[in-house]
Design an enzyme around this catalytic site. Structure first.
Site, mmCIF file in Angstrom:
data_model
loop_
_atom_site.group_PDB
_atom_site.id
_atom_site.type_symbol
_atom_site.label_atom_id
_atom_site.label_comp_id
_atom_site.label_asym_id
_atom_site.label_seq_id
_atom_site.Cartn_x
_atom_site.Cartn_y
_atom_site.Cartn_z
ATOM 1 N N GLU A 60 0.844 -1.209 0.000
ATOM 2 C CA GLU A 60 0.000 0.000 0.000
ATOM 3 C C GLU A 60 0.876 1.254 0.000
ATOM 4 O OE1 GLU A 60 -2.297 -1.510 3.310
ATOM 5 O OE2 GLU A 60 -4.115 -1.526 2.089
ATOM 6 N N GLU A 100 -3.466 -10.265 3.737
ATOM 7 C CA GLU A 100 -4.329 -9.946 4.885
ATOM 8 C C GLU A 100 -5.394 -11.004 5.180
ATOM 9 O OE1 GLU A 100 -3.161 -7.731 2.786
ATOM 10 O OE2 GLU A 100 -2.794 -5.808 3.749
HETATM 11 C C1 3H9 Z 1 -1.339 -5.402 6.919
HETATM 12 O O1 3H9 Z 1 -0.360 -5.021 6.352
HETATM 13 C C2 3H9 Z 1 -2.593 -4.617 7.059
HETATM 14 C C3 3H9 Z 1 -2.627 -3.389 6.205
HETATM 15 O O2 3H9 Z 1 -3.253 -3.624 4.970
HETATM 16 C C4 3H9 Z 1 -3.473 -2.301 6.833
HETATM 17 C C5 3H9 Z 1 -3.004 -1.689 8.061
HETATM 18 C C6 3H9 Z 1 -3.798 -0.490 8.455
HETATM 19 N N1 3H9 Z 1 4.383 -7.780 11.671
HETATM 20 O O3 3H9 Z 1 8.203 -15.048 8.346
HETATM 21 P P1 3H9 Z 1 9.558 -14.856 8.928
HETATM 22 C C7 3H9 Z 1 8.228 -11.142 12.006
HETATM 23 S S1 3H9 Z 1 -1.361 -6.924 7.683
HETATM 24 C C8 3H9 Z 1 5.137 -8.094 12.713
HETATM 25 O O4 3H9 Z 1 10.147 -15.982 9.678
HETATM 26 P P2 3H9 Z 1 10.811 -14.913 6.333
HETATM 27 C C9 3H9 Z 1 7.980 -12.619 12.333
HETATM 28 O O5 3H9 Z 1 7.089 -12.756 13.416
HETATM 29 C C10 3H9 Z 1 0.255 -7.589 7.429
HETATM 30 N N2 3H9 Z 1 6.117 -9.030 12.657
HETATM 31 O O6 3H9 Z 1 10.610 -14.383 7.803
HETATM 32 C C11 3H9 Z 1 9.376 -13.083 12.649
HETATM 33 O O7 3H9 Z 1 9.685 -12.636 13.963
HETATM 34 P P3 3H9 Z 1 10.730 -13.411 14.906
HETATM 35 C C12 3H9 Z 1 0.351 -8.206 6.120
HETATM 36 C C13 3H9 Z 1 6.316 -9.645 11.496
HETATM 37 O O8 3H9 Z 1 12.050 -14.300 5.819
HETATM 38 C C14 3H9 Z 1 10.237 -12.283 11.673
HETATM 39 O O9 3H9 Z 1 9.456 -11.152 11.292
HETATM 40 N N3 3H9 Z 1 1.647 -8.800 5.976
HETATM 41 C C15 3H9 Z 1 5.545 -9.356 10.361
HETATM 42 O O10 3H9 Z 1 10.630 -16.393 6.268
HETATM 43 C C16 3H9 Z 1 10.633 -13.044 10.453
HETATM 44 O O11 3H9 Z 1 9.471 -13.563 9.828
HETATM 45 C C17 3H9 Z 1 1.885 -10.101 6.208
HETATM 46 O O12 3H9 Z 1 1.018 -10.865 6.572
HETATM 47 C C18 3H9 Z 1 4.545 -8.376 10.473
HETATM 48 N N4 3H9 Z 1 3.779 -8.017 9.424
HETATM 49 O O13 3H9 Z 1 9.588 -14.301 5.514
HETATM 50 C C19 3H9 Z 1 3.295 -10.548 5.935
HETATM 51 N N5 3H9 Z 1 5.980 -10.139 9.338
HETATM 52 O O14 3H9 Z 1 12.011 -13.378 14.160
HETATM 53 C C20 3H9 Z 1 3.773 -11.541 6.933
HETATM 54 C C21 3H9 Z 1 6.976 -10.877 9.831
HETATM 55 O O15 3H9 Z 1 10.696 -12.621 16.148
HETATM 56 N N6 3H9 Z 1 5.165 -11.853 6.795
HETATM 57 N N7 3H9 Z 1 7.191 -10.592 11.126
HETATM 58 O O16 3H9 Z 1 10.158 -14.800 15.029
HETATM 59 C C22 3H9 Z 1 5.649 -12.747 5.909
HETATM 60 O O17 3H9 Z 1 4.937 -13.280 5.070
HETATM 61 C C23 3H9 Z 1 7.096 -13.105 6.034
HETATM 62 O O18 3H9 Z 1 7.547 -12.651 7.270
HETATM 63 C C24 3H9 Z 1 8.044 -12.556 4.940
HETATM 64 C C25 3H9 Z 1 9.491 -12.939 5.310
HETATM 65 C C26 3H9 Z 1 7.678 -13.184 3.598
HETATM 66 C C27 3H9 Z 1 7.964 -11.071 4.833
#
Ligand code: 3H9
Length: 644
Positions: free
Chosen positions: A104, A124
């Protein structure tokens, strides 16, 4: 240190966001970006801005940790609008992933460049919400309605070339992304700027388009994708501002729903499971080759899983004929994947060619890991372990896939006990995500770390389980089934129990599931325990098995299956067989049935936790979600009952 620093390259400012690990948009990040827009707008020496991110990814989305807290200004939709309205045009330079709020922010920029290996998307719905900062409103304006609907309702990310084709980004870069983005931004200075995305026109679609889409999504029974669809529709039928207000209200309502709370719980549990705190700093060994003993359903599935993760596999069977059959069974798995378009024909062939099946155990002489997956019998498994100890390298990791036996008894006397471990796969092993990892008392930490690393390579969800009958999952399953039989004994019809559990979100009820898998497996375990002199009360399932009703494969189990079909029909024969054990009573409402069975699962989970068989309630939830079909959107039995 600030999460945002600004470099200058002539008239271009490079704003570098650095909020490890994945640049999630916290309140601090929103403030820093807002401030940067203000500062750079006011700087006469700057004519354009490039936004890059440090670390492994562009912005992975809003900070999910903040979702349980009251929203703090500046809100993300306002920040995206502020970037879009900046006097100096912003260019997003995307590497890794731009997800959710990250995409976004990129949509608010005037230009977007993407690294060829990166991806963009709106995950999401997987968190039980919809995009909340213009994803549903700007995307159809930039990439069209079909792309927007597909992205926001499926949650699936789009790879860079596809993002370029859809018009979500302006250019794709191989190599120096920052350099390319700075040159791109510089080349745009002085020229006419494209319209901001919010000001671009949007197409419309007739009612029939939306109702057809709606019908397709309704089948999955989840709220968020349907609400995301409604938001895109609104974006095509109302003004930009009205659509934004609708999206925001929908986002906030869903964010505070029990479903979203459950999905956030699972989100963090899954990430924590892959990196257990107890193994921090313990380096895993590299596993380059794998041996599997036993080519039945389980062994074939395990061999397929390792081959699909790119590892050479040698499978041992009793004789040449069985080895050839095992090879054919594993190859059928690859061919099936090719038929469904998941693999190309060449890939399926290469996977099959990389599997050796033989009756010569010395072929395991140089494997790094050997897993036994033979018949669930102590003497048989014991003999296999003795063979493995004889033929494998003294440092090779030796694993058992036992579901119920005590791994300590299997491994008694095997030299170098530090290399022994339980790796409990679930059938079909190339599909099911759960892997229970069962360390023995002498298992070395690096061997345990290797098991977790292997799970990651296999795409599995690892959970450490202590030693007890059934470990975590099958122990809870036993309690679950017993509670379901208690309901029958109170007069609840078999079909009412199954329907209640389907209504709760399971694909199948406990009795349908037993009919599919076969009632005889658990029966034989109970009989073996009775033969050992243990006190195992007669279950209702025992009565059926003794009457020859073992499930679908015998044409009847808890249900009848007329003409060898798969359609369950309530069985008079079962009613007659169980008549002495069933009291007449009131049939509880479906919700009360589900509450009772899930409550029984959670009770057993609580005991398992108290005994140290599992490390956390969240891990018990993962076992149920990834091994037993517990609905993800309910968060697992511990979360759902407020115990985790
Ligand atoms: C959103 O954006 C809503 C908006 O539209 C509107 C808002 C108003 N937040 O997955 P990993 C942490 S909703 C906080 O193992 P990878 C995760 O917990 C969001 N923490 O890494 C972990 O922590 P720890 C939509 C987050 O390299 C560390 O980062 N976005 C978030 O295998 C590493 O994560 C998603 O749903 C977060 N958003 O993969 C994306 N994301 O090291 C979710 C990650 O302490 N994320 N963490 O255990 C992913 O899909 C993967 O993390 C990504 C990297 C592909 C980015």
């Amino acid at each position: 240190m600030s999460v945002l620093t600004i470099d200058r390259e002539g008239e271009i400012a490079v704003a570098i966001l650095d909020n490890p690990p994945v640049n999630a948009i916290s309140a601090e990040v929103r403030c820093a970006l807002w401030q940067a827009v203000e500062t750079l707008d006011a700087d006469p020496g700057i004519r354009a801005v490039v936004l890059v991110c440090a670390g492994r990814s562009f912005i992975a989305g809003a900070d999910v940790k903040e979702f349980g807290l009251p929203p703090v200004e500046p809100h993300l939709p306002d920040l995206v609008a502020r970037i879009e309205a900046a006097a100096k045009p912003w260019t997003a330079a995307i590497h890794g992933a731009a997800l959710g709020g990250g995409l976004e922010i990129a949509l608010g920029c005037r230009f977007r460049l993407i690294d060829a290996e990166a991806r963009v998307g709106f995950p999401e719905v997987g968190l039980g919400i919809i995009p909340g900062a213009s994803g549903t409103v700007r995307t159809p304006r930039l990439a069209g309605i079909e792309a927007a609907v597909e992205m926001v309702t499926s949650g699936k990310p789009v790879p860079a070339p596809e993002a370029l084709r859809l018009g979500l980004v302006d250019a794709m870069v191989t190599g120096d992304l920052r350099g390319a983005a700075v040159s791109y931004a510089a080349s745009m200075i002085g020229g006419p700027l494209p319209e901001p995305v919010s000001a671009r026109p949007v197409e419309t679609r007739p009612d029939s388009y939306w109702s057809e889409r709606r019908t397709r999504l309704e089948k999955a029974g989840e709220a968020a994708p349907l609400r995301a669809l409604e938001a895109v529709r609104k974006a095509t039928e109302a003004s930009f501002d009205e659509a934004m207000a609708f999206e925001r209200a929908t986002f906030l309502a869903l964010r505070d729903s029990p479903e979203a709370a459950a999905l956030r719980h699972v989100f963090f549990a899954e990430r924590a499971a892959l990196r257990p705190a107890a193994l921090k700093g313990v380096a895993p060994r590299n596993i380059g080759s794998v041996g599997v003993v036993g080519g039945g359903t389980m062994g074939a599935g395990i061999a397929a899983a390792f081959r699909m993760a790119g590892m050479p596999v040698t499978l041992i069977e009793r004789d040449a004929g069985a080895a050839a059959r095992a090879h054919a069974a594993v190859s059928r798995i690859f061919d099936g994947a090719a038929a469904r378009g998941k693999l190309t024909g060449d890939e399926a062939k290469a996977l099959s060619d990389g599997l050796i099946c033989t009756d010569d155990p010395t072929a395991l002489g140089d494997v790094d890991l050997a897993i036994e997956a033979v018949f669930e019998d102590l003497a048989v498994k014991r003999a296999v372990f003795d063979d493995l100890a004889r033929v494998c390298r003294p440092d090779a990791i030796l694993a058992t896939n036992t579901s119920y036996l005590d791994p300590r008894r299997l491994a008694e006397g095997v030299p170098a006990p530090e290399r022994l471990i339980g790796l409990h796969f679930f059938s079909p092993a190339h599909v099911m995500k759960l892997l229970e990892i069962v360390p023995l008392p002498g298992t070395a930490p690096e061997v345990l770390a290797t098991a977790f690393d292997l799970a990651r390579r296999l795409g599995k969800m690892p959970v450490r389980a202590g030693i007890c009958e059934g470990f975590i999952g099958n122990r809870i399953l036993k309690r679950h089934r017993a509670a379901a039989e208690d309901l029958l004994a109170e007069g609840v019809p078999v079909a009412a129990v199954d329907a209640a559990m389907r209504g709760f979100g399971f694909r199948m009820g406990p009795f349908e599931a037993q009919d599919l898998g076969g009632l005889d497996i658990a029966f034989l375990q109970r009989e073996a325990a009775r033969a050992e002199g243990r006190d195992v009360p007669e279950t209702l399932a025992d009565i059926l098995v003794r009457a020859g009703r073992k499930g679908q494969k015998t044409g009847g189990g808890w249900y009848d299956y007329p003409e060898g079909g798969r359609m369950p029909v309530a069985s008079d024969a079962v009613a007659r067989l169980l008549t002495d054990r069933i009291a007449g009573g009131e049939v509880p409402a479906p919700d009360a049935i589900a509450e009772r069975l899930v409550g029984a699962m959670a009770d057993e989970g609580a005991t398992i936790l108290a005994e140290g068989i599992a490390d956390s309630a969240a891990e018990i939830d993962l076992v149920e979600i990834h091994g037993y079909g517990f609905p993800r959107s309910k968060g697992g039995p511990m979360h759902w009952t407020g115990r985790g």
